[in-house]
Scaffold this active site. Structure first.
Site, PDB file in Angstrom:
ATOM      1  N   LYS A   1       0.841  -1.223   0.000  1.00  0.00           N
ATOM      2  CA  LYS A   1       0.000   0.000   0.000  1.00  0.00           C
ATOM      3  C   LYS A   1       0.865   1.258   0.000  1.00  0.00           C
ATOM      4  O   LYS A   1       0.668   2.163  -0.795  1.00  0.00           O
ATOM      5  CB  LYS A   1      -0.907   0.005   1.246  1.00  0.00           C
ATOM      6  CG  LYS A   1      -1.567   1.345   1.512  1.00  0.00           C
ATOM      7  CD  LYS A   1      -2.457   1.326   2.731  1.00  0.00           C
ATOM      8  CE  LYS A   1      -1.777   1.639   4.032  1.00  0.00           C
ATOM      9  NZ  LYS A   1      -1.509   3.075   4.286  1.00  0.00           N
ATOM     10  N   ASN A   2       1.813   1.301   0.926  1.00  0.00           N
ATOM     11  CA  ASN A   2       2.554   2.552   1.089  1.00  0.00           C
ATOM     12  C   ASN A   2       3.568   2.796  -0.032  1.00  0.00           C
ATOM     13  O   ASN A   2       4.094   3.898  -0.163  1.00  0.00           O
ATOM     14  CB  ASN A   2       3.213   2.598   2.474  1.00  0.00           C
ATOM     15  CG  ASN A   2       2.161   2.741   3.558  1.00  0.00           C
ATOM     16  OD1 ASN A   2       1.013   3.093   3.279  1.00  0.00           O
ATOM     17  ND2 ASN A   2       2.534   2.452   4.796  1.00  0.00           N
TER      18      ASN A   2
ATOM     19  N   CYS B   1      -5.644   7.472   8.620  1.00  0.00           N
ATOM     20  CA  CYS B   1      -6.014   6.893   9.908  1.00  0.00           C
ATOM     21  C   CYS B   1      -5.735   7.887  11.034  1.00  0.00           C
ATOM     22  O   CYS B   1      -4.732   8.611  11.001  1.00  0.00           O
ATOM     23  CB  CYS B   1      -5.214   5.601  10.148  1.00  0.00           C
ATOM     24  SG  CYS B   1      -5.820   4.213   9.198  1.00  0.00           S
TER      25      CYS B   1
ATOM     26  N   ARG C   1      -0.572  14.092  12.651  1.00  0.00           N
ATOM     27  CA  ARG C   1      -0.287  13.952  11.217  1.00  0.00           C
ATOM     28  C   ARG C   1      -0.170  15.311  10.519  1.00  0.00           C
ATOM     29  O   ARG C   1      -0.879  15.606   9.548  1.00  0.00           O
ATOM     30  CB  ARG C   1      -1.310  13.030  10.539  1.00  0.00           C
ATOM     31  CG  ARG C   1      -1.445  11.711  11.251  1.00  0.00           C
ATOM     32  CD  ARG C   1      -1.969  10.620  10.390  1.00  0.00           C
ATOM     33  NE  ARG C   1      -0.961  10.017   9.526  1.00  0.00           N
ATOM     34  CZ  ARG C   1      -1.150   8.950   8.770  1.00  0.00           C
ATOM     35  NH1 ARG C   1      -2.323   8.371   8.741  1.00  0.00           N
ATOM     36  NH2 ARG C   1      -0.191   8.459   8.026  1.00  0.00           N
TER      37      ARG C   1
ATOM     38  N   ASP D   1       4.034   0.613  11.905  1.00  0.00           N
ATOM     39  CA  ASP D   1       2.891  -0.085  11.295  1.00  0.00           C
ATOM     40  C   ASP D   1       2.788  -1.549  11.722  1.00  0.00           C
ATOM     41  O   ASP D   1       1.810  -2.220  11.392  1.00  0.00           O
ATOM     42  CB  ASP D   1       2.961  -0.003   9.757  1.00  0.00           C
ATOM     43  CG  ASP D   1       2.810   1.421   9.264  1.00  0.00           C
ATOM     44  OD1 ASP D   1       2.374   2.275  10.053  1.00  0.00           O
ATOM     45  OD2 ASP D   1       3.144   1.681   8.092  1.00  0.00           O
TER      46      ASP D   1
ATOM     47  N   ARG E   1      -8.646  -0.788   3.748  1.00  0.00           N
ATOM     48  CA  ARG E   1      -7.802   0.283   3.188  1.00  0.00           C
ATOM     49  C   ARG E   1      -6.453  -0.255   2.757  1.00  0.00           C
ATOM     50  O   ARG E   1      -5.796   0.324   1.886  1.00  0.00           O
ATOM     51  CB  ARG E   1      -7.543   1.361   4.253  1.00  0.00           C
ATOM     52  CG  ARG E   1      -8.766   2.068   4.713  1.00  0.00           C
ATOM     53  CD  ARG E   1      -8.397   3.081   5.746  1.00  0.00           C
ATOM     54  NE  ARG E   1      -7.569   4.085   5.089  1.00  0.00           N
ATOM     55  CZ  ARG E   1      -7.491   5.338   5.447  1.00  0.00           C
ATOM     56  NH1 ARG E   1      -8.181   5.770   6.461  1.00  0.00           N
ATOM     57  NH2 ARG E   1      -6.718   6.173   4.804  1.00  0.00           N
TER      58      ARG E   1
END
Ligand code: EPU
Length: 420
Positions: free
Chosen positions: A22-23, A116, A121, A307, A400
């Site tokens: 994903k990242n 999230c 952030r 993560d 996600r």
């Protein structure tokens, strides 16, 4: 409302192919905006964050379609540099379109990014990076950034942020041969994947994977096929599950240089790793044994990834006598503690930064809620060891980033079902 139903497992057995990261893929998707044509992205996972990036591409005038796990993006018709749709506030990586639109159009206006809720952030390091590169930045209700790279620049990011590094790299790729040097760059494998993809597209980037990245601007990019790395966190999630319930599994599509910090932590928990060319075979016979103590401290790469913090916490609830987790990256990543306690775990949190764990002998299945992507995955891991049945609600968070966590666990002979 959809949820995951998980039954107690007596061990994981079987093999599973690890999805694309994903990242890695999210910034690669944003960077396709730089090329006035087609980019083919292989090993792209079907996850909701990717679908949101596709919607943003559409709002800019680009098209993107999936063929299996290949995403084909055509950015030849981009006619808009303003992004204020809902998707922006749903995902964090929407902010990476700023760098891409600067490279493509010399301007970008975008609503604040989401993602999230695991901390404040902020995006100050992104904006500071843009200012150091000579862009004009206005930060009111929207982010409004303008300009071109017109001279050589040496910049130093104020923190080693993954997203800020990606944004300044992408915004520096297109120029008239100007050299940009980025100091204090993040070194995560996802940055390496992005730079390899951009170089395939015709960029000239060196030094990626180190803290000093050098970019020589090129006038334009070309059509390319780029490959997304495997997802080290998805792989880590299955390793966490193995360390909790024991068994013998093979993870495919993964390379022998698998994340050292994750490997080291799970070795301490009794997981044995055997490496082959594109797969790792893993064994754990230690499911009912506790290790006396374990301390995990999250850090930027090559440290232990934040993560994986929620997943290893689920494991430590049962597999250590006494454990400490220090979360150094995000201010609010211990939300899952309440859920794990509902399942019978014994955890005390100090200042939202340190979790003190006393290992219990069993967890009990019950109804819990995913609070973010990784906490949801961690509850799924905990559910495998818990007695009876566990229901994980708010499963949208998990979708996600995990392409098919339920099917993957079933391939590993666990009972995990997506309902709804
Ligand atoms: N930060 C600032 N200012 C900034 C940018 C970041 O203070 O301008 C702070 C953040 O608030 C955070 C820390 O620095 O406390 C790290 O942020 P970073 O920018 O490195 O993270 P990110 O780019 O927002 C990516 C991943 C995250 C992963 C982090 C750290 C994506 C889409 N997201 O986020 O992934 O946790 O790097 O490795 O790449 C996940 O996959 O579950 C996830 C949250």
């Amino acid at each position: 409302m959809s949820y995951l139903k998980i039954r107690h497992s007596d061990g994981l057995f079987g093999e599973v192919a690890i999805q694309g990261s994903k990242n890695s893929v999210l910034p690669i998707i944003a960077s396709t905006v730089l090329h006035k044509g087609q980019t083919i992205i292989r090993n792209c996972p079907h996850i909701s964050d990717v679908y949101d990036m596709m919607k943003i591409l559409k709002s800019l005038g680009a098209t993107s379609i999936f063929e299996g796990n290949t995403l084909i993006v055509d950015s030849s018709q981009i006619n808009n540099s303003v992004i204020i749709d809902n998707e922006v506030s749903r995902i964090r990586s929407s902010v990476i379109f700023v760098g891409a639109l600067l490279g493509r159009c010399g301007c970008a206006k975008i609503a604040y990014p989401g993602g999230c809720k695991i901390g404040e952030r902020k995006i100050d390091a992104h904006l500071d990076g843009f200012l150091q590169l000579g862009y004009e930045v206005e930060d009111n209700c929207y982010l409004d950034v303008k300009g071109r790279i017109t001279e050589d620049r040496v910049i130093c990011l104020k923190i080693k942020s993954v997203g800020a590094t990606e944004n300044v790299i992408i915004s520096s790729v297109i120029s008239d041969g100007k050299i940009v040097i980025i100091n204090n760059a993040a070194t995560e494998p996802e940055i390496v994947n992005l730079c390899i993809a951009l170089n395939e597209m015709g960029a000239e980037i060196t030094g990626y994977g180190s803290e000093r990245i050098e970019i020589k601007g090129v006038k334009e990019l070309k059509e390319a096929e780029v490959e997304v790395f495997y997802d080290r966190i998805v792989a880590g999630t299955y390793i966490a599950a193995l360390s909790l319930v024991g068994g013998n599994i093979t993870l495919k599509n993964i390379d022998r240089n698998y994340d050292n910090a994750i490997t080291m932590a799970f070795r301490k928990l009794g997981v044995q790793f055997k490496y082959y060319k594109n797969e790792i075979s893993l064994k754990c016979n230690a499911k009912n044994k506790k290790i006396p103590e374990l301390t995990i401290s999250t850090a930027v790469y090559p440290g232990f990834p934040t993560d994986m913090q929620s997943q290893i916490m689920a494991v430590m609830c049962v597999r250590v006598e006494s454990g400490i987790i220090v979360e150094n990256i995000f201010e609010n990543r211990f939300g899952n503690v309440e859920m794990l306690k509902k399942m019978g775990a014994s955890i005390d949190v100090i200042n939202n930064k340190i979790a003190m764990i006393k290992g219990v002998n069993r967890l009990k299945g019950c109804k819990v809620k995913a609070l973010d992507l990784r906490s949801g995955a961690a509850l799924c891991v905990a559910g495998l060891m818990a007695e009876g049945e566990t229901i994980v609600e708010d499963v949208e968070y998990i979708l996600r980033g995990y392409e098919h966590i339920d099917e993957d666990f079933r391939k590993l002979s666990a009972n995990v079902w997506f309902v709804g």
